[in-house]
Write a protein that holds these residues in place. Structure first.
Motif, PDB file in Angstrom:
ATOM      1  N   LYS A  14      -0.406  -5.787   1.085  1.00 51.87           N
ATOM      2  CA  LYS A  14       0.221  -6.235   2.105  1.00 51.87           C
ATOM      3  C   LYS A  14       0.763  -4.854   2.984  1.00 51.87           C
ATOM      4  CE  LYS A  14       1.695 -10.151  -0.264  1.00 51.87           C
ATOM      5  NZ  LYS A  14       2.921 -10.879  -0.924  1.00 51.87           N
ATOM      6  N   ASN A  15       0.532  -3.681   2.365  1.00 55.74           N
ATOM      7  CA  ASN A  15       1.165  -2.412   2.884  1.00 55.74           C
ATOM      8  C   ASN A  15       0.312  -1.303   2.420  1.00 55.74           C
ATOM      9  OD1 ASN A  15       3.959  -3.900   2.748  1.00 55.74           O
ATOM     10  ND2 ASN A  15       3.547  -3.812   0.658  1.00 55.74           N
ATOM     11  N   TYR A  16       0.390  -0.432   3.675  1.00 51.86           N
ATOM     12  CA  TYR A  16      -0.503   0.646   3.517  1.00 51.86           C
ATOM     13  C   TYR A  16       0.212   2.095   3.735  1.00 51.86           C
ATOM     14  CZ  TYR A  16      -4.502  -2.447   3.529  1.00 51.86           C
ATOM     15  OH  TYR A  16      -5.300  -3.473   3.337  1.00 51.86           O
ATOM     16  N   LEU A  17      -0.110   3.077   2.697  1.00 53.37           N
ATOM     17  CA  LEU A  17      -0.021   4.517   2.711  1.00 53.37           C
ATOM     18  C   LEU A  17      -1.092   5.206   3.158  1.00 53.37           C
ATOM     19  CD1 LEU A  17       2.785   5.174   0.274  1.00 53.37           C
ATOM     20  CD2 LEU A  17       3.095   4.220   2.448  1.00 53.37           C
ATOM     21  N   ILE A  18      -1.267   5.840   4.291  1.00 55.78           N
ATOM     22  CA  ILE A  18      -2.663   6.437   4.629  1.00 55.78           C
ATOM     23  C   ILE A  18      -2.165   8.008   4.935  1.00 55.78           C
ATOM     24  CG2 ILE A  18      -4.518   6.447   6.299  1.00 55.78           C
ATOM     25  CD1 ILE A  18      -2.707   3.563   7.285  1.00 55.78           C
ATOM     26  N   ASP A  19      -3.390   8.714   4.085  1.00 58.78           N
ATOM     27  CA  ASP A  19      -3.296  10.365   4.332  1.00 58.78           C
ATOM     28  C   ASP A  19      -3.796  10.718   5.725  1.00 58.78           C
ATOM     29  OD1 ASP A  19      -2.778  12.984   3.636  1.00 58.78           O
ATOM     30  OD2 ASP A  19      -5.001  13.114   3.216  1.00 58.78           O
ATOM     31  N   TYR A  48       2.894   0.204   7.270  1.00 59.45           N
ATOM     32  CA  TYR A  48       2.212   1.161   7.049  1.00 59.45           C
ATOM     33  C   TYR A  48       2.908   2.462   7.415  1.00 59.45           C
ATOM     34  CZ  TYR A  48       1.133   2.467  11.802  1.00 59.45           C
ATOM     35  OH  TYR A  48       1.229   2.536  13.386  1.00 59.45           O
ATOM     36  N   LEU A  49       2.577   3.455   6.673  1.00 64.32           N
ATOM     37  CA  LEU A  49       2.942   4.889   7.165  1.00 64.32           C
ATOM     38  C   LEU A  49       1.731   6.092   6.918  1.00 64.32           C
ATOM     39  CD1 LEU A  49       6.168   5.540   5.155  1.00 64.32           C
ATOM     40  CD2 LEU A  49       6.105   5.105   7.417  1.00 64.32           C
ATOM     41  N   ILE A  50       1.735   6.778   8.002  1.00 63.17           N
ATOM     42  CA  ILE A  50       0.666   8.063   7.729  1.00 63.17           C
ATOM     43  C   ILE A  50       1.401   8.876   7.066  1.00 63.17           C
ATOM     44  CG2 ILE A  50      -0.611   9.596   9.246  1.00 63.17           C
ATOM     45  CD1 ILE A  50      -0.659   7.407  11.219  1.00 63.17           C
ATOM     46  N   LEU A  51       0.756   9.568   6.331  1.00 66.22           N
ATOM     47  CA  LEU A  51       1.244  10.623   5.443  1.00 66.22           C
ATOM     48  C   LEU A  51       0.872  12.015   5.504  1.00 66.22           C
ATOM     49  CD1 LEU A  51       1.819   8.905   1.816  1.00 66.22           C
ATOM     50  CD2 LEU A  51       3.376   8.629   3.654  1.00 66.22           C
ATOM     51  N   THR A  52       1.457  13.207   5.585  1.00 65.91           N
ATOM     52  CA  THR A  52       1.021  14.410   5.458  1.00 65.91           C
ATOM     53  C   THR A  52       1.896  15.384   4.480  1.00 65.91           C
ATOM     54  OG1 THR A  52       0.438  16.262   6.782  1.00 65.91           O
ATOM     55  CG2 THR A  52       2.278  14.977   7.641  1.00 65.91           C
ATOM     56  N   ASN A  53       1.062  16.223   3.772  1.00 67.96           N
ATOM     57  CA  ASN A  53       1.770  17.065   2.765  1.00 67.96           C
ATOM     58  C   ASN A  53       2.501  18.312   3.746  1.00 67.96           C
ATOM     59  OD1 ASN A  53       2.120  16.335   0.394  1.00 67.96           O
ATOM     60  ND2 ASN A  53       0.703  17.603  -0.414  1.00 67.96           N
ATOM     61  N   ASN A  54       1.988  18.342   4.965  1.00 59.26           N
ATOM     62  CA  ASN A  54       2.282  19.569   5.736  1.00 59.26           C
ATOM     63  C   ASN A  54       3.841  19.486   6.388  1.00 59.26           C
ATOM     64  OD1 ASN A  54       2.838  21.383   7.904  1.00 59.26           O
ATOM     65  ND2 ASN A  54       0.417  21.522   8.138  1.00 59.26           N
ATOM     66  N   SER A  55       4.488  20.210   5.976  1.00 55.18           N
ATOM     67  CA  SER A  55       5.995  19.931   6.619  1.00 55.18           C
ATOM     68  C   SER A  55       6.414  21.028   7.752  1.00 55.18           C
ATOM     69  CB  SER A  55       7.040  20.700   5.302  1.00 55.18           C
ATOM     70  OG  SER A  55       6.766  22.176   5.254  1.00 55.18           O
ATOM     71  N   ARG A  56       5.412  21.578   8.658  1.00 62.48           N
ATOM     72  CA  ARG A  56       5.471  22.138   9.709  1.00 62.48           C
ATOM     73  C   ARG A  56       6.194  21.596  11.005  1.00 62.48           C
ATOM     74  NH1 ARG A  56       0.511  25.098  10.564  1.00 62.48           N
ATOM     75  NH2 ARG A  56       1.102  26.291   8.526  1.00 62.48           N
ATOM     76  N   TYR A  57       5.423  20.204  10.940  1.00 64.30           N
ATOM     77  CA  TYR A  57       5.842  19.730  12.220  1.00 64.30           C
ATOM     78  C   TYR A  57       6.521  18.121  12.031  1.00 64.30           C
ATOM     79  CZ  TYR A  57       1.710  22.220  13.690  1.00 64.30           C
ATOM     80  OH  TYR A  57       0.764  23.111  13.664  1.00 64.30           O
ATOM     81  N   ILE A 213      -4.347   5.013   0.818  1.00 63.99           N
ATOM     82  CA  ILE A 213      -5.920   5.278   1.130  1.00 63.99           C
ATOM     83  C   ILE A 213      -5.617   7.189   1.340  1.00 63.99           C
ATOM     84  CG2 ILE A 213      -7.516   5.123   2.990  1.00 63.99           C
ATOM     85  CD1 ILE A 213      -6.420   2.542   3.489  1.00 63.99           C
ATOM     86  N   GLY A 214      -6.595   7.714   0.583  1.00 63.01           N
ATOM     87  CA  GLY A 214      -6.780   9.227   0.754  1.00 63.01           C
ATOM     88  C   GLY A 214      -8.161   9.607   0.694  1.00 63.01           C
ATOM     89  N   ASP A 215      -8.356  11.018   0.806  1.00 64.89           N
ATOM     90  CA  ASP A 215      -9.705  11.752   0.736  1.00 64.89           C
ATOM     91  C   ASP A 215      -9.519  12.682  -0.530  1.00 64.89           C
ATOM     92  OD1 ASP A 215      -7.729  13.520   2.229  1.00 64.89           O
ATOM     93  OD2 ASP A 215      -9.407  14.697   2.315  1.00 64.89           O
ATOM     94  N   ARG A 216      -8.576  12.799  -1.321  1.00 64.29           N
ATOM     95  CA  ARG A 216      -8.598  13.914  -2.511  1.00 64.29           C
ATOM     96  C   ARG A 216      -8.086  13.022  -3.646  1.00 64.29           C
ATOM     97  NH1 ARG A 216      -6.988  19.794  -1.001  1.00 64.29           N
ATOM     98  NH2 ARG A 216      -7.056  19.830  -3.244  1.00 64.29           N
ATOM     99  N   MET A 217      -9.005  13.213  -4.628  1.00 60.29           N
ATOM    100  CA  MET A 217      -8.554  12.542  -6.043  1.00 60.29           C
ATOM    101  C   MET A 217      -7.685  13.405  -6.609  1.00 60.29           C
ATOM    102  SD  MET A 217     -10.898  10.079  -6.746  1.00 60.29           S
ATOM    103  CE  MET A 217     -10.591  10.137  -8.618  1.00 60.29           C
ATOM    104  N   ASP A 218      -7.236  14.798  -6.308  1.00 60.18           N
ATOM    105  CA  ASP A 218      -6.316  15.381  -7.006  1.00 60.18           C
ATOM    106  C   ASP A 218      -4.801  15.371  -6.440  1.00 60.18           C
ATOM    107  OD1 ASP A 218      -7.283  16.697  -5.077  1.00 60.18           O
ATOM    108  OD2 ASP A 218      -7.002  18.931  -6.058  1.00 60.18           O
ATOM    109  N   THR A 219      -4.790  14.587  -5.293  1.00 61.35           N
ATOM    110  CA  THR A 219      -3.312  14.544  -4.769  1.00 61.35           C
ATOM    111  C   THR A 219      -3.272  13.069  -4.291  1.00 61.35           C
ATOM    112  OG1 THR A 219      -4.117  15.110  -2.393  1.00 61.35           O
ATOM    113  CG2 THR A 219      -3.320  16.991  -4.012  1.00 61.35           C
ATOM    114  N   ASP A 220      -3.945  12.711  -3.355  1.00 59.81           N
ATOM    115  CA  ASP A 220      -3.728  11.370  -2.893  1.00 59.81           C
ATOM    116  C   ASP A 220      -3.967  10.113  -3.988  1.00 59.81           C
ATOM    117  OD1 ASP A 220      -3.443  12.258  -0.378  1.00 59.81           O
ATOM    118  OD2 ASP A 220      -5.911  12.342   0.164  1.00 59.81           O
ATOM    119  N   ILE A 221      -5.113  10.230  -4.738  1.00 58.86           N
ATOM    120  CA  ILE A 221      -5.348   9.246  -5.652  1.00 58.86           C
ATOM    121  C   ILE A 221      -4.551   9.262  -6.763  1.00 58.86           C
ATOM    122  CG2 ILE A 221      -7.460   7.971  -6.889  1.00 58.86           C
ATOM    123  CD1 ILE A 221      -7.607   7.839  -3.713  1.00 58.86           C
ATOM    124  N   ILE A 222      -4.365  10.384  -7.329  1.00 60.19           N
ATOM    125  CA  ILE A 222      -3.615  10.237  -8.570  1.00 60.19           C
ATOM    126  C   ILE A 222      -2.102  10.191  -8.106  1.00 60.19           C
ATOM    127  CG2 ILE A 222      -2.914  12.763  -8.270  1.00 60.19           C
ATOM    128  CD1 ILE A 222      -3.410  10.943 -11.648  1.00 60.19           C
TER     129      ILE A 222
END
Length: 263
Positions: A14-19, A48-57, A213-222
């Motif tokens: 019902k909800n999505y977090l998307i890298d 939904y939310l679009i997520l980023t680890n980048n804190s610059r912007y 939903i992510g593209d990295r096993m070691d950050t997004d998926i875990i």
């Protein structure tokens, strides 16, 4: 094609977090299916939310960058490690004092929660990304940590892509401060499930109804797994199908791209 059992198994999403990087965009290019997927979520009013680890912007900065690529999203739909860091500090010590190494995304998020950014006797040293890491400011951060300031990093990423190649990330600079002080930072961003839970809380939704939903096993998926969400690994970014098989944990689903994820 999905078989009927698999199709039904996704009905509870019902909800999505998307890298963002590697899922929605790659560099300055939208990835296949990203625009259509987000438009479907918007049309069906799916949170939904679009997520980023980048804190610059700031989210508004990222909103404009995405619009130039052809994707229109409200700034409220973008959630950064800077926002997660600011919310964490606000919960821990409201109205506190922080010495910050970072850019507008981080300083704005902290100001918005009532934090005071200070160069004397900070309660926290907060480290994020910047294009202009200053040895002087890093030295001051080391001295503050040695004097007892708590050490926070927006994320543990040691490198990120930049113009002409890889540039040092927050994790690399944090390692320098740790080497000089013996103090390890508490990192807020992925793979810390705290960032995912903070994002879910901001949507007012439950992890059991949500998908990461992510593209990295070691950050997004875990991070998704440890937050109690189902997960989708897309193969448009860092992790390949072969690499995914080597991890001791598995995503719920694997898809070639966001274009292959049905809402």
């Amino acid at each position: 094609m999905k078989d009927e059992s698999e199709r039904n198994s996704m009905d509870g999403s019902k909800n999505y977090l998307i890298d963002m990087d590697g899922v929605i965009v790659l560099g300055t290019t939208l990835l296949p299916g990203a625009k259509n997927f987000i438009q479907q979520l918007q049309a069906q009013k799916i949170p939904y939310l679009i997520l980023t680890n980048n804190s610059r912007y700031t989210p508004r900065d990222l909103q404009v960058r995405l619009s130039f690529m052809g994707l229109d999203v409200p700034h409220e739909a973008i959630f950064t490690s800077a926002l997660a860091t600011a919310q964490f500090l606000h919960m821990q010590r409201p109205g506190g004092r922080a010495y910050v190494i970072g850019e507008a995304g981080l300083t704005t998020a902290l100001h918005d929660t009532g934090y005071v950014l200070i160069d004397q006797e900070p309660e926290y040293v907060v480290l994020g990304e910047t294009n202009t890491y200053s040895f002087e400011r890093i030295t001051r951060a080391i001295r503050f940590v040695n004097a007892g300031a708590r050490f926070i990093a927006t994320n543990p990423d040691v490198a990120s892509p930049g113009e002409g190649g890889i540039v040092p990330g927050t994790g690399a600079v944090a390692a320098l401060i740790t080497a000089a002080t013996g103090v390890k930072p508490y990192s807020i961003g992925k793979p810390n499930p705290l960032m995912m839970r903070t994002a879910l809380h901001s949507l007012h939704v439950h992890s059991g109804d949500s998908v990461m939903i992510g593209d990295r096993m070691d950050t997004d998926i875990i991070a998704g797994i440890e937050s109690g969400m189902r997960t989708i690994l897309v193969l448009t970014g860092v992790t390949t199908r072969e690499q995914a098989e080597r991890f001791p944990y598995r995503p719920t689903w694997v898809r070639e791209a966001l274009a292959d994820v049905e809402v």
